[in-house]
Design a protein around this motif. Structure first.
Motif: not given
Lengths: 323, 599
Positions: A12-19, A9-10, B287, B257-258, B279-280
């Motif tokens: 992580g962090g990829l944004v869904w690019p298509a959305i 959780l700490i 966070r 991605n998580p 999770t982001s």
């Protein structure tokens, strides 16, 4: 607490690019529109509309450079070979131009085909094109027979059907064969009225008027689409119930049309253009196929032709009724 | 000296872990650890709460999606049910066809419908793409759809990908009357997309539908579905991972991605709806809270660092100053003063230190003076100076006591002017002092014309008896030579000496500022008595002395004498006259003038 998840959780962090539809930067994307048709080009308009809907502004975030070589694939080949390498982001081809585009290997190419792209050899499979080509196919071939049947449903007395076809259209022989087979099944004589390209459309129309048919079937294609009003006029003049591929023909006075919605198709093509401009690999984008088919009926034309629609099942089956 | 040097060098070596480091570390840890601990606990509780909440949201969304999908398939099932309400009779194929065409119009997802009679033979087939058929057609009684529908009224076929791209499924419904036959619809599952695409969990969360074997049926990004079975691997994994968890699970999503994901089973179909949110986004708030905590911690750490540094510096600085001060004092820089104005115990300590340094300086000066002095003093005196403390302590030891007393002094003093008496006394005292010093004896004191000397205390000597006798002889000779001069001046003054030896208690007595070294004991009285007994120019000794000096100094026994304070008579010895200088004339006369004195 599950520690791994907490770390995940700490970290992580990829944004869904298509959305996340942020505008694709300040970059000016250059798109080549290659066609064997001539202007005015209804497909280009449909694509433009799609791009606009996705937030692209022509001249600011995207430039559409059109290359037309009406009825001259050789000239198109020249354009392709002269295609400035490197600074073109995407090539969009419609209709027969796609055949010529096979020479392009380093620029993504989007196509809108009536026929089968696998048979044409530009993609390996519909699910995984595996090449720099992807786009949509209209399923014209499968619908060709269906159109004859619908015409027959509407006009059960149909015995002789004039089939107006642009032989310059790729896959045209297959479409004609499918139509012929359907006619045979339904006990209809098919009168083939071929013409080649926009130059011969007048000849084709004249010939269609002379075959003394009960009805007229017009293959959907850019040339007939451009001349749809004239064709519809001719059909009414000869009191021929007419069947077309797209509802635009009906808007122009055609009696019936059955096929995928053009706007939807080109809107989706624009969606793919957007995704490719954002960096997605065309080889991973499955070839799209329409899942909705419109049956359009022009009541005015029906009245002019003296056809009683109440007697057939067409009216309740129609998804678009023009009155 | 080498030992001392080594020790001193080891002392000057910097300590491995300085006080500064210890204080610094302790203060720092004391400030930072609770801060970090607090933040960690806060974060962990926050995470748990957030997770519970996300779980609830995902559950609700997945359930909603599942319900809508069920509504979708139920709609198809119900519509197909209308097709099989009435039994087949001859010639109503056309009516059935109309019904089937209506069905296509009603349900866009249905691509084609086959209506079968009770024998399982196709009677009507209508399609959006293919040519319609009516009348007796192929026998489909062995089709699993027909068998499934007959057995179970409703049958949902497996998901199939047309041309390995578009997902299709066959649904078959049998009429309640066997004669009503079976309706089979081919359904394009791409149309479920509308259901799934409408679901947004937060900003970027979404839902997908997979079948039992993990094949993707619906996804907001339709192109993923169109990839057919090829993409089923990753979704099968996701389905497995999410299915294994009881609530929401954090897994690696399809894009690597998580994501937080939760699955719900759609009844009847064996499909699984998986709702997920990256999770982001899901933990964005926690966070953010973590970030805030981190910034606070960083801030706190900086403050703690500064404070700890300052405190430790305030602590170790004075200590260093003190240490330096001590070092300087050690090297003899007594003028060094420590300047600490911290207003606390350190200042107090520095004050005391400075006092100590000044006192040390004074003491050093004294000791330097004594050092200098020692060069001019006899060794006994020097020793006395150096070890005066032990020597002057009260103790019992064997001492020789010498008493001397002028004879005829009372008459002299009454007859003469005080300045004449003082001059005589001055000569007398100087002579006694000189003799005492010469023989390294201890002058206990003058008592008018009497004098008391001590040998073997406080400074010990090798042969106290012999030394005492020699001293007595020297004393007698010196005073006699003086007496000779006094006699010439017309003063008849003689001198008698008594020597005794025995145990006595020696030590200092007196009060603050006035201390006297003295000896107490019978031997003192005896010496005094012997002195009284002695005639002018005579030295009387007790038997102890006599016994000890017999070999070196000739003594003559005077026989038994009664001595005041002693029950028995004591043998008294006199130093042989041969050892004494010739008596000046009139000495006998002088001796008679001596008044008896008590000591």
């Amino acid at each position: 607490m599950k520690r791994r998840e907490f770390i995940l959780l700490i970290g992580g962090g990829l944004v869904w690019p298509a959305i996340a539809r942020a505008q694709g930067g300040a970059k000016l994307h250059r798109i080549f529109w290659v066609s064997t048709q001539s202007e005015p080009d209804p497909f280009l308009d449909g694509f433009r509309e799609g791009m606009r809907a996705l937030g692209y502004v022509e001249g600011r975030t995207v430039t559409l450079e059109t290359h037309y070589a009406p009825e001259n694939p050789q000239a198109l080949r020249k354009i392709v070979s002269e295609l400035p390498r490197g600074d073109v982001d995407l090539v969009v081809s419609s209709g027969p131009a796609t055949r010529v585009m096979t020479a392009i290997t380093d620029v993504p190419v989007l196509f809108a085909l009536s026929g089968d792209p696998v048979a044409l050899g530009v993609v390996k499979s519909l699910a995984h094109p595996g090449t720099n080509f992807t786009g949509s196919t209209f399923l014209s071939l499968e619908l060709a027979g269906k159109r004859v049947e619908l015409l027959k449903d509407l006009y059960p007395k149909l015995r002789k059907l004039a089939v107006l076809s642009n032989t310059d259209h790729p896959g045209e022989p297959l479409e004609w064969r499918a139509t012929l087979e359907s006619c045979r099944n339904l006990g209809i004589d098919a009168a083939y009225v071929p013409f080649c390209g926009a130059r011969e459309i007048e000849n084709g129309l004249m010939a269609a008027g002379k075959v003394n048919a009960d009805a007229l079937l017009v293959f959907p294609d850019a040339v007939t689409l451009v001349h749809r009003a004239r064709i519809a006029e001719l059909a009414i003049a000869h009191r021929l119930p007419s069947m077309f591929g797209w509802s635009e023909y009906c808007d122009a006075g055609g009696l019936l049309s059955y096929g995928a919605n053009q706007r939807t198709t080109y809107f989706r093509l624009a969606t793919y253009a957007d995704r490719i401009l954002r960096g997605e690999d065309p080889s991973d984008l499955p070839v799209m196929r329409p899942e909705k088919f419109e049956l359009a009926v022009n009541l005015k034309t029906a009245r002019l032709l003296g056809i009683d629609l109440d007697m057939s099942s067409i009216l309740f089956r129609a998804s678009k009724v023009i009155s | 000296m080498t030992d001392g040097a080594a020790q001193s060098s080891s002392c000057t070596m910097p300590p491995r872990r300085s006080l500064f480091c210890k204080y610094f570390a302790t203060l720092f840890v004391a400030a930072v650890v609770p801060l970090i601990l607090g933040a960690a606990i806060e974060a962990s509780f926050g995470y748990r709460d957030q997770r519970r909440q996300i779980s609830a949201v995902l559950q609700a969304d997945a359930r909603a999606a599942s319900d809508r999908i069920e509504a979708f398939t139920d709609g198809i099932r119900d519509q197909l049910g209308w097709m099989v309400q009435l039994p087949w009779s001859a010639g109503d194929d056309a009516q059935h066809k109309i019904d089937a065409l209506r069905l296509l119009q009603q349900v866009p997802a249905i691509v084609s419908v086959s209506l079968l009679d009770e024998t399982g033979t196709e009677r009507v087939f209508v399609s959006r793409l293919l040519l319609n058929r009516t009348g007796r057609g192929i026998d489909m009684s062995t089709d699993p759809a027909v068998q499934g529908a007959r057995g179970n009224k409703v049958w949902y076929g497996p998901v199939q990908y047309q041309r390995d791209s578009e997902p299709y499924m066959r649904v078959a419904v049998a009429g309640s009357l066997p004669a009503a036959g079976v309706a089979i619809a081919e359904v394009n599952l791409k149309l479920i997309w509308d259901v799934i695409a409408a679901i947004r969990i937060g900003e970027t969360g979404y839902a997908i539908v997979v079948d039992d074997s993990g094949h993707l049926i619906a996804h907001p990004d339709i192109s993923r579905v169109l990839r057919g079975r090829a993409s089923s691997g990753s979704f099968g994994r996701i389905k497995h991972l999410v299915g294994a968890a009881s609530g929401a699970a954090v897994i690696t999503g399809e894009r690597g991605n998580p994501v937080v994901a939760l699955s719900v089973q759609a009844a009847d179909l064996g499909w699984t709806v998986i709702a997920m949110q990256p999770t982001s986004e899901a933990f964005a708030s926690i966070r953010a809270a973590l970030w805030r905590s981190s910034i606070l911690i960083a801030f706190g750490v900086l403050i703690a660092l500064a404070l700890a540094y300052w405190r430790a510096h305030r602590m170790s600085g004075p200590i260093k100053q003190l240490e330096e001060g001590v070092e300087r004092i050690r090297t003899g820089q007594f003028e060094h003063r420590i300047k600490i104005f911290s207003g606390d115990e350190f200042q107090q300590l520095a004050l005391r230190f400075n006092e100590m340094a000044s006192e040390l300086a004074i003491s050093q000066q004294k000791s330097a003076r004594i050092e200098r002095l020692k060069q001019f003093l006899p060794s006994q005196v020097a020793e006395l100076v150096e070890h005066s403390h032990e020597l002057l302590e009260a103790q019992r030891r064997e001492v020789a006591v010498i008493f001397g007393d002028l004879r005829g002094f009372t008459a002299f003093s009454t007859r003469n002017e005080p300045d004449v008496i003082m001059a005589v006394m001055r000569d007398y005292y100087a002579a006694v002092g000189a003799v005492t010093t010469r023989h390294e004896a201890t002058l206990i004191g003058f008592d008018g014309d009497g004098v008391m000397l001590l040998v073997n205390a406080p400074v010990a000597c090798e042969q106290p008896a012999t030394q005492a006798v020699r001293l007595a002889i020297d004393l007698q000779m010196t005073v006699q030579s003086l007496a000779g001069r006094w006699c010439d001046a017309g003063h008849a003054i003689g001198f008698g000496v008594g020597v005794a030896m025995g145990p006595a208690t020696v030590g200092t007595v007196g009060y603050n500022g006035r201390l006297d070294y003295t000896a107490m004991g019978a031997v003192v009285n005896l010496a005094s008595r012997l002195c009284n007994l002695a005639k002018d120019a005579q030295i009387l000794a007790d038997p102890t002395i006599a016994g000890k000096v017999r070999d070196s100094v000739p003594l003559a026994s005077l026989g038994q004498r009664n001595i005041k304070g002693y029950d028995q008579a004591l043998e008294v010895f006199a130093v042989a006259p041969a050892m004494l200088p010739l008596k000046p004339p009139g000495s006998a006369q002088r001796g008679r003038e001596k008044e008896p004195q008590d000591h």
